[in-house]
Design a protein around this motif. Sequence first.
Motif, mmCIF file in Angstrom:
data_model
loop_
_atom_site.group_PDB
_atom_site.id
_atom_site.type_symbol
_atom_site.label_atom_id
_atom_site.label_comp_id
_atom_site.label_asym_id
_atom_site.label_seq_id
_atom_site.Cartn_x
_atom_site.Cartn_y
_atom_site.Cartn_z
ATOM 1 N N ILE A 5 0.877 -1.175 0.000
ATOM 2 C CA ILE A 5 0.000 0.000 0.000
ATOM 3 C C ILE A 5 0.912 1.222 0.000
ATOM 4 O O ILE A 5 1.773 1.341 0.880
ATOM 5 C CB ILE A 5 -0.856 0.060 1.288
ATOM 6 N N VAL A 36 2.943 -1.500 4.195
ATOM 7 C CA VAL A 36 2.477 -0.162 3.843
ATOM 8 C C VAL A 36 3.706 0.719 3.726
ATOM 9 O O VAL A 36 4.617 0.652 4.551
ATOM 10 C CB VAL A 36 1.454 0.391 4.863
ATOM 11 N N ILE A 103 -10.029 -2.045 0.734
ATOM 12 C CA ILE A 103 -8.920 -2.696 0.025
ATOM 13 C C ILE A 103 -9.198 -4.176 -0.293
ATOM 14 O O ILE A 103 -8.975 -4.612 -1.428
ATOM 15 C CB ILE A 103 -7.597 -2.532 0.811
#
Length: 324
Positions: A5, A36, A103
């Motif tokens: 991400i 992330v 997501i």
Amino acid sequence: MHLSIVIPVYNEEESLPLLHQALHAALDPLDHPWEVIFVDDGSADHSLEKLQRFAAQDPEHTRVIALRRNFGQTAAIAAGIDHAQGDVIVLMDADMQNDPADIPMLLEKLDEGYDVVSGWRYNRQDEFITRTLPSRIANSLISRVTGVHLHDYGCTLKAYRREVLTGFRLYGEMHRFIPAYAGSVGAKIIEVPVRHHPRRFGKTKYGLERTAKVILDLFTVKFLISYAHKPIYLFGGTGLGLMAASGLMLLFLLVRRLWLRVSVFDSPLFVVGIMLLILGFQSILMGLIAELLVRTYHESQRKPTYTVRQVLNGGDKRQGRSKE
Ligand code: UDP
Ligand code: MG
């Protein structure tokens, strides 16, 4: 499937703890390994300290890239993509207007065989006159010009297979055009509605002036998508058109001179015709120079002029345009 991400962060200190929590809540239940990547885009508040703390506490999932100054959202996204390790990359904003809970749904769509899953803020929570309305106009314009029809180019929350992000660099404010580019190299794209929340903390970094940039970027994108391999068709086509118009004008003057004995120099058409002739000729020459540039561009970087989806019984799969 490994998931990255990528989140650009510019002065979002209040949102970050909520965002980090929400990411864990949404992604921990999935089977995929995930990371992330927060890209601090030269924040002037305490965003970077917060991010550093996440990185220390949660090294398994959190990576942080701190840019030296504010380079803008697109550059921050590009930095994040360059450092991402996943084969699926999800982009989103840091301000909690996008919802990490969406997501898993984006990933399901990718599993169905799509290359790009584009979030659509069907219930957008931004100011109507300065943001939502211009964005609607921009979206229909971009869709028409690029041929990739999406309701919401401006929504950052989108999921991409890594291959569709590797063949090009992001300049200016171009991140919103990634789906158009991906469409032009044959990616399968689908649009899904996603949640959108009003901004709770901080303030937006953009206003009406962004619309002008989007329109200008659209010229670049259209040119790159349609003519990057054959600029002479655009320049030369324009040139031929101008020369044809000029030819008609001069012919008219000549015929009038022969039949009615009116001097060619009496009419402004003469000057206009000569000017168009020169402009047309210049335009063709510019097209030739552009053709030289295209060859330099592709051959210096060994960029192929095609993209490959799959090769059967033929050695490595190579992604067209992506050899760098
Ligand atoms: N952002 C950034 N650098 C900038 C401007 C914005 O990294 O120079 C980030 C910002 O922190 C946010 C995202 O880009 O995560 C989108 O910005 P914003 O929410 O202001 O845009 P909007 O949602 O209003 O279009
Ligand atoms: Mg926002």
